[in-house]
Design a protein around this motif. Structure first.
Motif, PDB file in Angstrom:
ATOM      1  N   HIS A  78       0.845  -1.198   0.000  1.00 53.70           N
ATOM      2  CA  HIS A  78       0.000   0.000   0.000  1.00 53.70           C
ATOM      3  C   HIS A  78       0.888   1.259   0.000  1.00 53.70           C
ATOM      4  O   HIS A  78       0.601   2.236  -0.686  1.00 53.70           O
ATOM      5  CB  HIS A  78      -0.888   0.058   1.242  1.00 53.70           C
ATOM      6  CG  HIS A  78      -1.841  -1.103   1.390  1.00 53.70           C
ATOM      7  ND1 HIS A  78      -2.031  -2.048   0.422  1.00 53.70           N
ATOM      8  CD2 HIS A  78      -2.658  -1.436   2.412  1.00 53.70           C
ATOM      9  CE1 HIS A  78      -2.942  -2.922   0.855  1.00 53.70           C
ATOM     10  NE2 HIS A  78      -3.330  -2.574   2.057  1.00 53.70           N
ATOM     11  N   ALA A  81       2.092   2.625  -3.233  1.00 56.75           N
ATOM     12  CA  ALA A  81       1.121   3.376  -4.034  1.00 56.75           C
ATOM     13  C   ALA A  81       1.237   4.871  -3.740  1.00 56.75           C
ATOM     14  O   ALA A  81       0.850   5.698  -4.554  1.00 56.75           O
ATOM     15  CB  ALA A  81      -0.301   2.887  -3.759  1.00 56.75           C
ATOM     16  N   ARG A  95      -2.903   6.392  -6.212  1.00 54.37           N
ATOM     17  CA  ARG A  95      -2.145   7.276  -5.323  1.00 54.37           C
ATOM     18  C   ARG A  95      -3.096   8.097  -4.445  1.00 54.37           C
ATOM     19  O   ARG A  95      -2.864   8.298  -3.270  1.00 54.37           O
ATOM     20  CB  ARG A  95      -1.251   8.159  -6.202  1.00 54.37           C
ATOM     21  CG  ARG A  95      -0.696   9.421  -5.599  1.00 54.37           C
ATOM     22  CD  ARG A  95       0.632   9.146  -4.931  1.00 54.37           C
ATOM     23  NE  ARG A  95       1.163  10.246  -4.159  1.00 54.37           N
ATOM     24  CZ  ARG A  95       0.571  10.819  -3.110  1.00 54.37           C
ATOM     25  NH1 ARG A  95      -0.620  10.443  -2.734  1.00 54.37           N
ATOM     26  NH2 ARG A  95       1.175  11.784  -2.438  1.00 54.37           N
ATOM     27  N   ALA A  98      -4.750   5.832  -1.682  1.00 59.78           N
ATOM     28  CA  ALA A  98      -3.890   5.147  -0.701  1.00 59.78           C
ATOM     29  C   ALA A  98      -3.889   5.772   0.699  1.00 59.78           C
ATOM     30  O   ALA A  98      -3.901   5.032   1.694  1.00 59.78           O
ATOM     31  CB  ALA A  98      -2.469   5.039  -1.250  1.00 59.78           C
ATOM     32  N   ARG A 107      -0.028   0.145   6.034  1.00 59.63           N
ATOM     33  CA  ARG A 107       0.334   0.388   4.632  1.00 59.63           C
ATOM     34  C   ARG A 107       1.757  -0.074   4.331  1.00 59.63           C
ATOM     35  O   ARG A 107       2.087  -0.319   3.173  1.00 59.63           O
ATOM     36  CB  ARG A 107       0.160   1.879   4.299  1.00 59.63           C
ATOM     37  CG  ARG A 107      -1.288   2.345   4.395  1.00 59.63           C
ATOM     38  CD  ARG A 107      -1.509   3.650   3.671  1.00 59.63           C
ATOM     39  NE  ARG A 107      -0.859   4.782   4.310  1.00 59.63           N
ATOM     40  CZ  ARG A 107      -1.460   5.634   5.143  1.00 59.63           C
ATOM     41  NH1 ARG A 107      -2.738   5.463   5.464  1.00 59.63           N
ATOM     42  NH2 ARG A 107      -0.809   6.650   5.648  1.00 59.63           N
ATOM     43  N   PHE A 125      -8.886  -0.096  -2.604  1.00 56.77           N
ATOM     44  CA  PHE A 125      -8.201  -0.491  -3.843  1.00 56.77           C
ATOM     45  C   PHE A 125      -9.086  -1.284  -4.817  1.00 56.77           C
ATOM     46  O   PHE A 125      -9.000  -1.061  -6.028  1.00 56.77           O
ATOM     47  CB  PHE A 125      -6.899  -1.245  -3.532  1.00 56.77           C
ATOM     48  CG  PHE A 125      -5.854  -0.382  -2.891  1.00 56.77           C
ATOM     49  CD1 PHE A 125      -5.509   0.852  -3.434  1.00 56.77           C
ATOM     50  CD2 PHE A 125      -5.212  -0.793  -1.726  1.00 56.77           C
ATOM     51  CE1 PHE A 125      -4.542   1.665  -2.836  1.00 56.77           C
ATOM     52  CE2 PHE A 125      -4.248   0.009  -1.121  1.00 56.77           C
ATOM     53  CZ  PHE A 125      -3.912   1.241  -1.674  1.00 56.77           C
TER      54      PHE A 125
END
Ligand code: FAD
Ligand code: FES
Ligand code: FES
Lengths: 290, 163
Positions: A78, A81, A95, A98, A107, A125
């Motif tokens: 994560h 991202a 982006r 996230a 993350r 996501f």
């Protein structure tokens, strides 16, 4: 609050992972970041005999530009991202979503593949993959296949993955200069799962919407495209009237869950408010670009 | 039958090899096998942040990782961070600002604070609250914790801080 005893294996290749899965006679789970699986094991919601740790399989890693799409390996964290320059440039909706996913430490380890394979309808996501029109690359003992996001999320926590198959990568069509995008959600506290959220991807022809893709999370049993709202926008000037029509149309698109804290009607209302804000924010952008 | 597996990792600079049950979390391994009880376990499901340690330099929940997954990794706990002296200023600021009462959440708070203060610059209070969103404190009400972290950020950036 402790997992039942299990055997742990750490394959180096996809083929070894399939062998381990076959050997376990179906009583195995793949372990990626483990940040959904470990709590499920601790709560004894799941108790597999074998955990197959896929986190060291090189073929599931990497973020590379491949013609018109960005190939994002399933093991992408994560946090990547948020920091990867390819994702920022070519898959900007990922982006944007996230920072809304859990907390910084989660993350650091949670993977995009784990999140999408789990297919929690409240997760960011999966909905973003739908909004971006991503394709899922899946590997099974008989080879690789590709499934579009629309055909991947089947029902609550149900995906097109067959038992033993691995999600290998995402193929995301890269954002073009004519694209406008936005993501946001309403959550009770930062890092909480959203009450409702949405990602929007518009392909603009000047101030007119050529194509709209809108995907909601926490709005049905799966992440969902808001197709009626999308068709209210297609071919129209992006203005207050078009946005109001799209907001109205959401009633036919969403099937929001109902619970004591958040009745379905409230979620639908919040979904409309959110869509209005997201699209409204893109009007200025479109005007500037025109 | 107990299933065991061997794990080799580096903990606070020391190389360690142990035979363990795969189902043992890193947090339990640190507490029981290594007697490093500064890593706390509260919820054991990733929610409270009391179990945070650094794995290969990144803040990680000890309760969400099985110790076998840390094979080959470098783990640093609150004990290691304290002994190395690299969070001395954060600890002093927590002390000065009364950013702890019972102390149960404090090791996790310090790991989060250390991670968020690693890049240069002074985060906003909003950003500090954001970074702390996975750390629960049942005593302080968070305000003093945000104060302490903000004070350290300013100190490190060379700003004068009112006492
Ligand atoms: C406190 C907390 C808060 C959270 N908040 C959020 C949030 O706000 N939003 C959000 O979206 N998520 C949230 N999460 C979930 C987090 O993002 C998980 O990390 C993620 O959903 C799963 O990724 P993982 O890599 O950890 O998967 P794992 O836990 O390892 O696996 C999840 C499932 O997917 C399967 N799987 C994993 N990888 C593959 C693969 N490549 N192919 C096939 N199957 C695979 C596993 O077998 C398992 O069934 C939160 C988690 C915690 C603990
Ligand atoms: S014990 Fe790990 S987060 Fe609470
Ligand atoms: S000081 Fe008691 S939980 Fe934070």
């Amino acid at each position: 609050m402790k997992a039942r005893a299990f055997r742990y294996v750490r394959p180096a290749t996809i083929a070894e992972a399939f062998d381990a899965f076959a050997e376990a006679g179906g009583e195995a789970s793949y372990l990626a970041g483990g940040h959904s699986l470990a709590p499920a094991l601790a709560l004894r919601l799941q108790a597999p005999d074998v955990l197959i740790d896929i986190a060291h399989i090189g073929a599931l890693r990497g973020i590379v530009l491949d013609g018109d799409s960005l190939r994002i390996g399933a093991l992408t964290r994560h946090a990547e991202a948020l920091t990867d320059p390819h994702i920022a440039a070519h898959a900007p909706l990922l982006r944007m979503a996230a920072p809304h996913v859990a907390h910084p430490a989660i993350r650091n380890r949670g993977t995009l593949g784990g999140s999408v394979a789990l297919a929690d309808p409240a997760a960011e996501f999966p909905a973003v993959m739908l909004a971006m029109g991503a394709e899922m690359e899946i590997a099974g003992p008989d080879g690789h296949r590709r499934v579009p996001a629309e055909a991947f999320f089947l029902d609550l926590y149900q995906t097109a993955l067959e038992p033993g198959e691995l999600l290998v990568a995402f193929h995301v069509p890269i954002a073009r200069p004519s694209h406008r995008w936005a993501f946001d959600e309403f959550a009770r506290r930062r890092g909480d799962y959203a009450v409702i959220g949405a990602g929007v991807m518009l392909d603009m022809d000047g101030p007119t919407v050529a194509e709209a893709r809108i995907a909601f999370l926490s709005a049905a049993a799966t992440p969902v495209r808001a197709r009626q709202a999308e068709s209210c926008l297609a071919g129209r000037l992006l203005d207050a009237g078009a946005i109001a029509d799209a907001q109205q149309a959401l009633a036919g698109d969403l099937d929001p869950p109902d619970d004591e804290q958040t009745p379905a009607a409230m979620r639908l209302h919040l979904g409309r408010v959110l869509l209005g804000r997201l699209l409204g924010g893109l009007i200025d952008n479109a005007a500037v670009a025109a | 039958m107990t299933i065991t597996a061997s794990v080799t990792l580096t903990i606070n600079g020391e190389d360690v090899t142990r035979e363990i049950e795969p189902r043992e979390t890193l947090a339990d391994f640190l507490r029981r096998d290594m007697q490093l009880t500064g890593t706390h376990t509260g919820c054991e499901m990733g929610v409270c942040g009391a179990c945070l340690v650094l794995v290969d330099g990144k803040a990680t929940h000890g309760c969400l990782v099985f110790a076998v997954q840390a094979e080959g990794s470098t783990v640093e706990t609150i004990e290691g961070l304290s002994e190395r002296g690299i969070i001395g200023d954060i600890q002093a600021a927590f002390h000065e600002r009364n950013a702890l009462q019972c102390g149960f959440c404090t090791p996790g708070m310090l790991v989060t604070a250390h991670s968020m203060l690693a890049p240069p610059g002074v985060p906003t209070r909003e950003e500090i609250r954001d970074a702390l969103s996975g750390n629960y404190c049942r005593c302080t009400g968070y305000e003093a914790i945000v104060d302490a972290i903000e004070a350290v950020a300013r100190q490190r950036a060379g700003e004068e801080v009112a006492a």
